[in-house]
Design a protein around this motif. Structure first.
Motif, PDB file in Angstrom:
ATOM      1  N   THR A  76       0.818  -1.201   0.052  1.00 28.86           N
ATOM      2  CA  THR A  76       0.060  -0.066   0.048  1.00 28.86           C
ATOM      3  C   THR A  76       0.817   1.312   0.005  1.00 28.86           C
ATOM      4  O   THR A  76       2.042   1.081   0.366  1.00 28.86           O
ATOM      5  CB  THR A  76      -0.939   0.120   1.252  1.00 28.86           C
ATOM      6  OG1 THR A  76      -0.165  -0.424   2.303  1.00 28.86           O
ATOM      7  CG2 THR A  76      -2.041  -0.921   1.007  1.00 28.86           C
ATOM      8  N   THR A  77       0.278   2.376  -0.452  1.00 30.14           N
ATOM      9  CA  THR A  77       0.961   3.836  -0.625  1.00 30.14           C
ATOM     10  C   THR A  77       1.815   4.144   0.826  1.00 30.14           C
ATOM     11  O   THR A  77       2.924   4.154   0.594  1.00 30.14           O
ATOM     12  CB  THR A  77       0.061   4.722  -0.648  1.00 30.14           C
ATOM     13  OG1 THR A  77      -0.860   4.115  -1.862  1.00 30.14           O
ATOM     14  CG2 THR A  77       0.722   6.010  -1.223  1.00 30.14           C
ATOM     15  N   ASP A  78       1.061   3.880   1.918  1.00 29.67           N
ATOM     16  CA  ASP A  78       1.840   4.277   3.180  1.00 29.67           C
ATOM     17  C   ASP A  78       2.989   3.423   3.393  1.00 29.67           C
ATOM     18  O   ASP A  78       3.920   4.000   3.768  1.00 29.67           O
ATOM     19  CB  ASP A  78       0.892   4.126   4.185  1.00 29.67           C
ATOM     20  CG  ASP A  78       0.101   2.935   4.595  1.00 29.67           C
ATOM     21  OD1 ASP A  78      -0.127   2.318   3.399  1.00 29.67           O
ATOM     22  OD2 ASP A  78      -0.087   2.933   5.834  1.00 29.67           O
ATOM     23  N   LYS A  79       2.874   1.987   3.174  1.00 29.64           N
ATOM     24  CA  LYS A  79       3.916   1.348   3.417  1.00 29.64           C
ATOM     25  C   LYS A  79       5.174   1.497   2.506  1.00 29.64           C
ATOM     26  O   LYS A  79       6.371   1.708   2.849  1.00 29.64           O
ATOM     27  CB  LYS A  79       3.578  -0.233   3.188  1.00 29.64           C
ATOM     28  CG  LYS A  79       3.085  -0.750   4.361  1.00 29.64           C
ATOM     29  CD  LYS A  79       2.657  -2.312   4.556  1.00 29.64           C
ATOM     30  CE  LYS A  79       2.046  -2.559   5.853  1.00 29.64           C
ATOM     31  NZ  LYS A  79       1.438  -4.027   5.526  1.00 29.64           N
TER      32      LYS A  79
END
Lengths: 299, 414
Positions: B31-34
């Motif tokens: 995911t983007t945050d990771k």
């Protein structure tokens, strides 16, 4: 037509783990937070021992900073399934001075739970604590064993873990030690939701889209609540949100969402570019926030 | 959904973490945050590329040293399958972690750096996969971009690997060679345009195409009893069910069965799964079985189909991978855990140390941490096990040190 069982690999693995716990330990307990993962554990435990009742109690560590919806749900579930629920309060540890309440903008009782949990383990002499943690949630949890040994102080020795070979689980411990057990280690967030969908499992209403008073901080959506510190310039507004994980109200951020059914939640997660714990304020403290808390005995 | 468990082994230099990162990225499982967290950490370390190992090396000690020490589990999924990757370190001093990671694997990815070809580490990875009898092997020949996508180099490495394959005793294995560049995502999930000479599948295509028949073996059915379910409630007053997980093949209602070690016989009356009853349950399923006769069955007993029972024995030979700091010595005692039963064992003899690089075996007097060797054991009571090569589920055990409670070794019955 012959009735043939269709095997669900992850479900069978979890049931196998539950049965090993009951066979290998004297005094197990299921750590229940009221979140979807621990609710899923309750269903799996039912399946593992049916037609007998779940042969261990549930333990809820109550921070006092709960979502009221979660507590109402918990009490209903316990009544319906005739479960034995034990509740221990973080407030007691604050009152007797064994922990000190955090202050300031980011104050939370999340990490204070550890002391209450360790006290409860000692009080009831629990030797196995079953939890709903999953390895896909967070990189330190990805290193966890299914049977994870904790020393007398509840600490996790992450560099010296027991090898877990094949599907054999070694639960032998010294008196005073305890084992944390994670039956849904290998499930992902989507696996849990698909299971809840397939099994028609009830979950607390805050997982579904609802109108809530919130404010924004650091790009995250916080609940406006008496338990959450808020600066004067942090303005409260009403928005349609839901929660992807349910912890303490002070450390769980909401996400904007229109998903009002399990189907729509699954659809939303599939399309999401934010990870589940991306909305966990407790993980954002540092790169090793989870590892540090786990070392101290956090679940 | 179908689940496939894969093991990968290799060092950071092989591009193992980059390959796993690629699989996650190309299946949109990261995911983007990771991703942003990886970007941030990569920049802080002064890298001009994304260091995916920062996502898989979950411990502070690993990130500090830039190495994988312990097994990490990584998850990605497609519309067809859920994949569970056991990511393990590749160095000799972490052999026990490699064995642990591969011990539940149905398929394995062995990485080779195209610039280095088949090296000692490749030997070891292949050896461990053979010891564990992993049926599906993908040999990913990585960093093809650094050798001008040369078909000649690829062919040479394939040739060298096939040489190695000849030394293996385990022949029921499928080996698939795929030229890749993990860094540029070539032949991982997307076809490479730089290698028109390779017309085969990408790694993901290949994994997607595997059917459970390809990676699961069919062997005689075994049912190790975990616990006895006795509700003692009014509605189920006389219920006595045996809870466990079926391995090998299915059990059916009406099957005549033998209970080990008592050798008593009975018939399967019902197969329960939660509040339903089934006429047949497949291998892998956790069920509760009731029998037509009132026989004495407890945890650790094995229920098998009559006529398919393995022989009981009080002495056995096994290949043991040693996992403890304290060396394995002849004459010492351990606890042997075989599925759901425990018994005391005495180490009778250590026959030889097996070199994991196929350089030959040597006579030794003890097995040290990370050694693999042939060991003779004396058991305190008869064990009804199979040879690992005939029945993985009933042919494995672990050795536990009674003083420390640690899992000290993993055994494969010969």
């Amino acid at each position: 037509m012959k009735k043939i069982l269709e095997n669900n690999v992850l479900e069978s693995e979890a049931i196998y783990i539950f049965r090993e716990v009951v066979a290998q330990f004297e005094n197990p307990v299921l750590l229940f937070s009221g979140g979807k993962d621990s609710i899923t554990l309750v269903r799996l435990a039912q399946k593992a021992f049916f037609p007998a009742k779940i042969p261990f109690p549930l333990l809820h560590i109550d921070t006092g900073h709960n979502f009221p919806e979660t507590i109402a749900f918990r009490d209903k579930l316990v009544k319906e399934l005739e479960l034995n629920l034990i509740v221990r309060h973080v407030q007691e540890n604050i009152d007797n001075g064994t922990v000190t309440e955090e202050t300031g903008k980011y104050s939370s009782r999340n990490s204070l739970q550890t002391a209450t949990l360790l006290d409860a383990i000692e009080e009831f002499k629990f030797d196995a604590c079953i939890g709903g943690a999953r390895r896909d949630e967070e990189k330190a949890r990805a290193k966890e064993r299914i049977f994870s040994v904790r020393n007398d102080f509840g600490e996790w020795d992450e560099k010296n873990q027991r090898p877990e070979v094949f599907d054999m689980l070694n639960g032998r411990i010294e008196l005073g030690q305890n084992v944390r057990v994670f039956p849904i280690s290998n499930w992902t967030e989507l696996d849990v939701w698909n299971y809840i969908d397939k099994e028609n499992i009830e979950i607390p209403s805050i997982y579904f889209s609802h109108l809530r008073e919130i404010f924004e901080r650091d790009g995250l959506i916080w609940s406006a609540s008496q338990h959450v510190y808020r600066d004067e310039d942090e303005l409260v507004e009403k928005r349609k949100v839901r929660f992807r994980t349910v912890g303490d109200i002070t450390c769980t951020a909401a996400v904007e969402s229109e998903a009002d059914s399990i189907d729509r939640i699954i659809e939303e997660i599939r399309a999401s570019t934010l990870s589940e714990r991306g909305a966990r304020i407790d993980d954002k403290r540092s790169e090793a926030a989870m590892e540090t808390r786990k070392q101290q005995g956090y679940f | 959904m179908e689940v496939l468990k894969i093991a990968t082994a290799g060092s950071v230099d092989d591009g193992k973490s980059t390959l796993i990162g690629r699989l996650l990225y190309d299946t949109k499982s990261i995911t983007t945050d990771k991703l942003e967290a990886i970007e941030k950490s990569s920049k802080k370390k002064g890298y001009d590329y994304l260091d995916f190992s920062l996502a898989t090396d979950g411990l502070v000690a690993e990130r500090e040293q830039g190495i994988t020490i312990d097994v990490a589990h990584i998850y990605f999924s497609t519309n067809k399958k859920s994949y569970i990757v056991a990511d393990t370190p590749g160095h000799i001093e972490y052999t026990r972690n490699m064995v642990t990671g591969a011990s539940t694997a149905q398929a394995s990815i062995i990485l080779i750096d195209a610039r280095k070809g088949v090296i000692e580490q490749t030997y070891r990875h292949f050896f461990i996969n053979n010891l564990l009898r992993v049926k599906e092997i993908v040999v990913a020949i990585n960093k093809m971009d650094l050798v001008n996508y040369s078909q000649k180099i690829f062919d040479e490495i394939v040739g060298d690997f096939k040489e190695l394959q000849r030394k293996s005793e385990f022949k029921d294995q499928t080996i698939k060679f795929i030229p890749v560049s993990a860094l540029w995502g070539e032949n991982i999930a997307n076809k490479s345009e730089a290698m028109p000479w390779y017309t085969g599948e990408t790694i993901l295509q290949y994994l997607e195409g595997l059917r459970s028949e390809d990676f699961n073996e069919v062997t005689p059915a075994r049912f190790s009893v975990q616990t006895v379910v006795r509700p003692k409630s009014e509605s189920h007053h006389d219920f006595r069910g045996y809870a466990g997980r079926i391995t090998g093949s299915s059990f059916k209602v009406g099957d005549e069965v033998t209970i080990l070690p008592s050798l008593t016989s009975s018939t399967i009356e019902k197969i329960h799964f939660f509040d339903e009853e089934f006429e047949e349950a497949p291998a892998g399923s956790s069920v509760t079985i009731t029998l037509t006769d009132e026989v004495n069955v407890t945890r650790g007993d094995i229920i098998v189909k009559s006529g398919e029972a393995p022989e009981g024995t009080k002495s056995l030979n096994a290949v043991v991978c040693w996992m403890d700091m304290k060396a394995l010595q002849p004459g010492t005692k351990y606890i042997l855990q075989h599925n759901t039963q425990n018994m005391a064992v005495k180490i009778d003899a250590i026959h030889e140390n097996i070199s994991t690089d196929y350089s030959g075996n040597s006579i030794v007097s003890s097995l040290k941490l990370n050694d693999i060797g042939k060991v003779g054991l004396k058991l305190s009571k008869p064990l009804f096990a199979d040879a690992y090569k005939n029945n993985k589920a009933n042919g494995k055990f672990i050795l536990i040190d009674a003083h420390t409670n640690n899992t000290a070794g993993a055994g494969f019955i010969i």
